[in-house]
Enzyme design. Structure first.
Site, PDB file in Angstrom:
ATOM      1  N   CYS A   2       0.854  -1.183   0.000  1.00 35.87           N
ATOM      2  CA  CYS A   2       0.000   0.000   0.000  1.00 35.87           C
ATOM      3  C   CYS A   2       0.890   1.232   0.000  1.00 35.87           C
ATOM      4  O   CYS A   2       2.099   1.140   0.146  1.00 35.87           O
ATOM      5  CB  CYS A   2      -0.847   0.057   1.267  1.00 35.87           C
ATOM      6  SG  CYS A   2      -1.868  -1.397   1.498  1.00 35.87           S
ATOM      7  N   ASN A 103       0.787   1.419   6.037  1.00 38.85           N
ATOM      8  CA  ASN A 103       1.361   0.496   5.049  1.00 38.85           C
ATOM      9  C   ASN A 103       2.222  -0.514   5.791  1.00 38.85           C
ATOM     10  O   ASN A 103       3.092  -0.134   6.567  1.00 38.85           O
ATOM     11  CB  ASN A 103       2.208   1.285   4.046  1.00 38.85           C
ATOM     12  CG  ASN A 103       3.039   0.403   3.119  1.00 38.85           C
ATOM     13  OD1 ASN A 103       4.108   0.787   2.684  1.00 38.85           O
ATOM     14  ND2 ASN A 103       2.569  -0.789   2.816  1.00 38.85           N
ATOM     15  N   GLY A 104       1.969  -1.798   5.526  1.00 41.23           N
ATOM     16  CA  GLY A 104       2.749  -2.856   6.177  1.00 41.23           C
ATOM     17  C   GLY A 104       1.814  -3.903   6.740  1.00 41.23           C
ATOM     18  O   GLY A 104       0.601  -3.760   6.678  1.00 41.23           O
TER      19      GLY A 104
END
Ligand code: AMP
Length: 460
Positions: A2, A103-104
């Site tokens: 993302c 993100n992640g």
């Protein structure tokens, strides 16, 4: 994978966020969203689709405010649905209060979620971002300041997170202690603060001064200014250093981005040069990269080989990233639509074909078929990453161990099934030589050396 984005201090916050998200569209194409605060209310818009589709001028006009956080998503945790899209927004009794995008992936998502559920916290989605948001909110409900709430969260969760958190009048950025995913912030000439997954988004927004969000760092931006909060040294106890994702350099990030102390395009060129150094005497007629992801690897290879790069494969740019399509059938279909060969270009030629990676082996087999049908006499395939044997648990969408072609057949059989004359991957040693600080990277997808233990059954 993302992309995140945050903007503070612009009357055009939503428009700026949309531009930045558009620059990060390569990081996720399934859904996108934005939460924008005008100081009183945080308004949320998120939908399946691309940034340009979801954020038309009319849609942006309905998102007034000077603080925005945004997200582009392709699913790793939770299915591709609007529920799992980000940002997540938490309503409080006095109206919408907090929003978060990240993100992640977390490796201990399930156990932390179970803990929160035991305290009667209710979840709308299966997405990590919502867990981060609800954890912070619960801490605040218990009387903690936001910074302490984020610190507590960072002690509890394990994994990759480059996150932005917004209240009605403050923007927070925070990043995991291993700084696995990229995250860069800076200021425009007029003082607008922007944070993004990739610096290519900051270029679009004309952000001049910039730096990475520090590992385990928290940055608060409000009307009083910018506060960089000390890292929590405890978080480093068992880790000791950064473990940036090497795959960001190989494939995922845009070549014009700069992070982990490197220009992405330069790392790719180095990878290409190192592959070519191993091919002395091969004497190809031409070198063809699989566009666009392998263009810079190809440039590096061609420069070292002393043979010009040829753009023999043409990519249809309107199809997006085929790998990102969640279903194999859609992926197969997309690969067929994605590439064409130049007419009469390949006839009788000895080709070095360059790609960044082989995962399931779907893409390259089809490309080789195309090139063979176009008359190439020999195809020597060179890959800018070592073989992928292991899934990623930190936010890159890799298929299960069993689906990875490296685990299904020996290398020689992959070569013969792919129908190429020779096949070489860059070695681990050379890949490490392509970056300045090899110790600061995660190579787990290649060597299984996970800096944080992967999900077990109970954590999956
Ligand atoms: P495959 O067809 O499964 O072997 O996929 C390999 C191709 O997909 C490579 O050419 C890459 O350009 C791209 N790719 C590799 N890993 C990823 C990923 N995690 N997400 C999206 N695309 C990827």
């Amino acid at each position: 994978m993302c992309g995140i984005l945050g903007v503070f201090g612009s009357p055009e916050a939503a428009r700026m966020a949309a531009l930045g998200m558009f620059a990060e569209q390569h990081r996720g194409q399934e859904s996108c969203g934005m939460a924008v605060s005008d100081g009183r209310v945080i308004r949320l818009r998120k939908k399946m689709g691309l940034v340009k589709e979801v954020f038309s001028d009319e849609a942006l006009a309905e998102l007034p405010g000077s603080l925005a956080i945004g997200h582009v998503r392709y699913p790793t945790k939770g299915s591709a649905t609007a529920w799992n899209s980000q940002p997540h927004l938490l309503e409080t009794l006095s109206g919408p209060g907090f929003a978060l995008a990240s993100n992640g992936d977390l490796v201990n998502y399930s156990s932390v979620r179970a803990k929160l559920e035991a305290q009667n916290v209710y979840f709308n989605s299966d997405n990590d971002g919502e867990l981060l948001l609800r954890y912070i909110a619960l801490q605040m409900q218990e009387g903690h300041e936001i910074i302490d709430a984020i610190r507590s969260l960072m002690r509890e969760i394990k994994g990759a997170y480059s996150s932005v958190f917004a209240t009605r009048d403050e923007l927070y950025m925070f990043r995991d202690p291993l700084s696995i995913r990229p995250m860069t912030w800076g200021k425009t000439a007029s003082g607008v603060v922007v944070v993004a997954s990739e610096s290519c988004a900051l270029d679009t927004l004309d952000v001049q001064e910039r730096q990475e969000v520090p590992a385990a760092g928290i940055i608060r931006v409000n009307s009083k200014g910018i506060t960089i909060i000390e890292n929590d040294p405890d978080l480093y106890r068992n880790i000791g250093s950064d473990r940036h994702c090497i795959f960001e350099h190989i494939y995922f990030s845009r070549p014009d981005s700069h992070h982990f102390g490197e220009d992405v395009f330069a790392v790719r060129q180095k990878i290409g040069a190192l592959l070519a150094a191993d091919d002395a005497g091969l004497d190809p007629d031409c070198i063809v990269p699989v566009p666009d992801s392998s263009n810079f690897i190809g440039l590096g290879y061609a420069a070292r080989m002393g043979v010009p790069l040829s753009l023999g494969l043409i990519r249809n740019h309107y199809i997006g990233r085929t790998f990102i399509k969640p279903e194999q059938t859609i992926r197969d279909e997309s690969v067929r639509q994605k590439f064409n060969v130049l007419p009469h270009f390949f006839e009788g030629k000895k080709i070095v074909l360059i790609d960044d990676s082989i995962v399931r082996g779907t893409t390259i087999r089809k490309i080789v078929k195309l090139i063979k049908a176009a008359g190439a006499s020999e195809i020597h395939l060179r890959i800018g990453s070592p073989q992928v044997f292991h899934p990623c648990y930190y936010g890159i969408d890799t298929p299960s161990t069993a689906e990875l072609v490296a685990n299904r057949y020996p290398l020689e059989e992959i070569r013969s099934r792919t129908e190429v004359d020779s096949l070489k991957h860059i070695s681990m040693a050379d890949l490490r030589n392509a970056v300045q600080n090899p110790e600061s990277y995660c190579y787990a997808c290649f060597n299984g050396d996970y800096p944080l233990p992967p999900k077990t059954g109970s954590e999956a």
